[in-house]
Design a protein around this motif. Sequence first.
Motif, PDB file in Angstrom:
ATOM      1  N   THR A   1       0.816  -1.213   0.000  1.00  0.00           N
ATOM      2  CA  THR A   1       0.000   0.000   0.000  1.00  0.00           C
ATOM      3  C   THR A   1       0.850   1.264   0.000  1.00  0.00           C
TER       4      THR A   1
ATOM      5  N   MET B   1       0.311   4.022  -2.673  1.00  0.00           N
ATOM      6  CA  MET B   1      -0.117   5.391  -2.347  1.00  0.00           C
ATOM      7  C   MET B   1       0.803   6.412  -3.001  1.00  0.00           C
TER       8      MET B   1
ATOM      9  N   GLY C   1      -8.744  -0.018   0.098  1.00  0.00           N
ATOM     10  CA  GLY C   1      -8.510   1.277   0.734  1.00  0.00           C
ATOM     11  C   GLY C   1      -8.963   2.438  -0.127  1.00  0.00           C
ATOM     12  N   LEU C   2      -8.716   2.353  -1.431  1.00  0.00           N
ATOM     13  CA  LEU C   2      -9.200   3.398  -2.328  1.00  0.00           C
ATOM     14  C   LEU C   2     -10.724   3.436  -2.385  1.00  0.00           C
TER      15      LEU C   2
ATOM     16  N   LEU D   1     -12.805   2.534  -0.096  1.00  0.00           N
ATOM     17  CA  LEU D   1     -13.348   3.043   1.154  1.00  0.00           C
ATOM     18  C   LEU D   1     -12.975   4.503   1.403  1.00  0.00           C
ATOM     19  N   GLY D   2     -12.159   5.063   0.536  1.00  0.00           N
ATOM     20  CA  GLY D   2     -11.770   6.465   0.684  1.00  0.00           C
ATOM     21  C   GLY D   2     -10.699   6.701   1.726  1.00  0.00           C
ATOM     22  N   ARG D   3      -9.889   5.701   2.028  1.00  0.00           N
ATOM     23  CA  ARG D   3      -8.847   5.848   3.042  1.00  0.00           C
ATOM     24  C   ARG D   3      -7.559   6.422   2.479  1.00  0.00           C
ATOM     25  N   PHE D   4      -7.362   6.350   1.187  1.00  0.00           N
ATOM     26  CA  PHE D   4      -6.116   6.831   0.590  1.00  0.00           C
ATOM     27  C   PHE D   4      -6.407   7.988  -0.326  1.00  0.00           C
TER      28      PHE D   4
END
Length: 133
Positions: A41, A45, A127-128, A130-133
């Motif tokens: 990740t 990122m 992660g993308l 879910l909007g975490r990155f």
Amino acid sequence: MRRSDTGSDTDSELDSVGSSRTGGGPWAAAGANLALGVLATFPGMCVHWLMTEYLPMDCGSQGTRGTGCDPDIFVSASFYMWGAGIGGLVVLALLVIVDVLMPRQEGWPRRLWLGMAVLVPVPFVVGLALGRF
């Protein structure tokens, strides 16, 4: 088989442990590749930042005075470039170790392990999503 001190025939400890080990199955391959995905990740990122923040800038002929130019992005760019490069190489080296060399040494099916390598980007994509990155 070896003869024990009591005179009975028994399997050696190594044989009984080795035959009962079933490591290298589909759950082990999936878990190892998902764990590699968690490590991947960071370079993911970095590449995502480079593609979404750094490349779309419109500096044009006006240098950093253009309307779409942000000078702070130039300061961060080298960190993300190095992070993507070195992090990507580390993840690639770990991928070769886990999916090629380890199954070869242990006698596990390499096709299974290499097939499970498609799970490496899953943690980053989740992660993308879910909007975490």
